[in-house]
Design a protein around this motif. Structure first.
Motif, mmCIF file in Angstrom:
data_model
loop_
_atom_site.group_PDB
_atom_site.id
_atom_site.type_symbol
_atom_site.label_atom_id
_atom_site.label_comp_id
_atom_site.label_asym_id
_atom_site.label_seq_id
_atom_site.Cartn_x
_atom_site.Cartn_y
_atom_site.Cartn_z
ATOM 1 N N ASP A 1 19.890 70.331 23.176
ATOM 2 C CA ASP A 1 18.694 69.605 23.628
ATOM 3 C C ASP A 1 18.572 69.600 25.143
ATOM 4 O OD1 ASP A 1 18.042 68.894 20.971
ATOM 5 O OD2 ASP A 1 19.427 67.191 21.067
ATOM 6 N N LEU A 2 19.678 69.859 25.821
ATOM 7 C CA LEU A 2 19.701 69.828 27.283
ATOM 8 C C LEU A 2 19.729 71.223 27.889
ATOM 9 C CD1 LEU A 2 22.384 66.994 27.641
ATOM 10 C CD2 LEU A 2 19.886 66.744 27.744
ATOM 11 N N ALA A 3 19.415 72.213 27.079
ATOM 12 C CA ALA A 3 19.500 73.610 27.528
ATOM 13 C C ALA A 3 18.622 73.876 28.746
ATOM 14 C CB ALA A 3 19.111 74.545 26.380
ATOM 15 N N GLU A 4 17.495 73.189 28.825
ATOM 16 C CA GLU A 4 16.590 73.387 29.952
ATOM 17 C C GLU A 4 16.647 72.197 30.918
ATOM 18 O OE1 GLU A 4 12.688 74.330 28.595
ATOM 19 O OE2 GLU A 4 13.360 76.000 27.347
ATOM 20 N N GLY A 5 17.744 71.458 30.873
ATOM 21 C CA GLY A 5 17.901 70.308 31.757
ATOM 22 C C GLY A 5 18.015 70.706 33.215
ATOM 23 N N ILE A 6 17.749 69.749 34.082
ATOM 24 C CA ILE A 6 17.783 70.020 35.521
ATOM 25 C C ILE A 6 19.045 69.418 36.140
ATOM 26 C CG2 ILE A 6 15.265 70.063 35.629
ATOM 27 C CD1 ILE A 6 15.334 67.282 36.877
ATOM 28 N N ASP A 7 19.323 69.797 37.371
ATOM 29 C CA ASP A 7 20.483 69.269 38.082
ATOM 30 C C ASP A 7 20.258 67.795 38.424
ATOM 31 O OD1 ASP A 7 21.946 71.684 38.169
ATOM 32 O OD2 ASP A 7 20.754 72.371 39.884
ATOM 33 N N ILE A 8 21.345 67.058 38.512
ATOM 34 C CA ILE A 8 21.273 65.643 38.846
ATOM 35 C C ILE A 8 20.603 65.427 40.204
ATOM 36 C CG2 ILE A 8 23.616 65.653 39.812
ATOM 37 C CD1 ILE A 8 21.930 62.666 38.035
ATOM 38 N N GLU A 9 20.823 66.343 41.143
ATOM 39 C CA GLU A 9 20.229 66.209 42.478
ATOM 40 C C GLU A 9 18.697 66.228 42.397
ATOM 41 O OE1 GLU A 9 24.323 67.616 42.759
ATOM 42 O OE2 GLU A 9 22.580 68.415 41.680
ATOM 43 N N ASP A 10 18.152 67.139 41.598
ATOM 44 C CA ASP A 10 16.697 67.219 41.431
ATOM 45 C C ASP A 10 16.171 65.989 40.697
ATOM 46 O OD1 ASP A 10 16.649 69.710 42.661
ATOM 47 O OD2 ASP A 10 16.887 70.796 40.774
ATOM 48 N N ALA A 11 16.929 65.519 39.711
ATOM 49 C CA ALA A 11 16.520 64.345 38.945
ATOM 50 C C ALA A 11 16.432 63.114 39.843
ATOM 51 C CB ALA A 11 17.504 64.092 37.802
ATOM 52 N N LEU A 12 17.410 62.949 40.724
ATOM 53 C CA LEU A 12 17.423 61.794 41.603
ATOM 54 C C LEU A 12 16.237 61.800 42.568
ATOM 55 C CD1 LEU A 12 21.235 61.597 42.441
ATOM 56 C CD2 LEU A 12 19.951 60.166 40.833
ATOM 57 N N GLU A 13 15.873 62.962 43.060
ATOM 58 C CA GLU A 13 14.718 63.065 43.952
ATOM 59 C C GLU A 13 13.446 62.631 43.230
ATOM 60 O OE1 GLU A 13 14.476 66.949 45.616
ATOM 61 O OE2 GLU A 13 16.237 66.699 46.905
ATOM 62 N N GLN A 14 13.324 63.036 41.956
ATOM 63 C CA GLN A 14 12.161 62.640 41.168
ATOM 64 C C GLN A 14 12.133 61.132 40.944
ATOM 65 O OE1 GLN A 14 11.138 64.879 37.619
ATOM 66 N NE2 GLN A 14 12.263 66.671 38.342
ATOM 67 N N VAL A 15 13.303 60.552 40.690
ATOM 68 C CA VAL A 15 13.388 59.106 40.465
ATOM 69 C C VAL A 15 12.960 58.341 41.713
ATOM 70 C CG1 VAL A 15 14.966 57.177 40.065
ATOM 71 C CG2 VAL A 15 15.130 59.225 38.649
ATOM 72 N N LEU A 16 13.471 58.734 42.867
ATOM 73 C CA LEU A 16 13.137 58.049 44.120
ATOM 74 C C LEU A 16 11.642 58.145 44.417
ATOM 75 C CD1 LEU A 16 16.118 59.047 46.451
ATOM 76 C CD2 LEU A 16 15.773 56.891 45.230
ATOM 77 N N GLU A 17 11.069 59.300 44.182
ATOM 78 C CA GLU A 17 9.638 59.483 44.440
ATOM 79 C C GLU A 17 8.801 58.647 43.467
ATOM 80 O OE1 GLU A 17 6.215 63.004 44.599
ATOM 81 O OE2 GLU A 17 8.316 63.534 44.315
#
Length: 209
Positions: free
Chosen positions: A93-109
């Protein structure tokens, strides 16, 4: 030595007063709240890793379901059969998951300096801080709103005496709010948002697409 959270926030605000994230430390002036949830591999913050993050904005009594985050991360090494039993998220299910660094940037924005709402919200904030601090040098400075505390205070006020059942399923049932995709980050974030609106305004919550 453990630094008190309030002291750490003051230091982090000072350190980032001229940086691109300075606005996150400003006091929020508005009527929006962000309901946020993380699905992780462990309930132990030190050992756990994040597999998905869900968030949705609430404006007044409206749950803005079109303004949401539904992030899946790359499968961490700590993804085991035991954790999969809870959140039902498999490695495939996570095959197309993104890196934690990119995820955190999205969360902050997405979150900005809005208050963060959740069920056991301090756990989610601590999990995010665990990864935010090494990358950005600060943790989430946002005001936290704990759904179970809001529920407890209202129920205690309406009925004196007795213990208040604060289990997620019980709160959902008492408020007549359906549990949406239980144990998925976006499902829990949406359910918490709807429960919060019901508690705050007492009317059937509106979902705006």
């Amino acid at each position: 030595m453990i630094i008190p959270r309030a002291v750490r926030r003051i230091k982090e605000k000072y350190d980032h007063k001229s940086g691109p994230y300075a606005h996150l430390f400003d006091a929020y002036d508005g009527d929006e709240v962000v309901s946020l949830d993380c699905e992780t591999t462990s309930l132990d913050v030190k050992q756990g890793e994040i597999v998905s993050i869900g968030a949705v904005k609430i404006k007044g009594k409206k749950v803005l379901t079109s303004e949401r985050l539904d992030i899946k991360l790359k499968p961490p090494k700590s993804l085991t059969g035991e954790s999969i039993k809870i959140h039902k998220i498999r490695e495939s299910d996570l095959a197309e998951g993104i890196d934690i660094e990119d995820a955190l940037e999205q969360v902050l924005e997405f979150v900005g300096n809005r208050p963060i709402l959740g069920y056991y919200v301090n756990y989610d904030i601590r999990m995010l801080d665990k990864f935010l601090r090494p990358q950005f040098g600060f943790g989430l400075p946002n005001k936290a709103i704990e759904l179970s505390h809001v529920y407890h205070d209202i129920i205690k006020w309406k009925s004196v005496g007795g213990n208040v059942d604060l289990r997620f399923d019980t709160i959902s049932k008492k408020l007549d709010i359906p549990m949406l995709e239980r144990h998925t980050a976006i499902g829990d974030a949406l359910t918490v948002a709807l429960m919060y609106v019901r508690l705050k305004y007492g009317d059937p919550p509106e979902a705006h697409y």
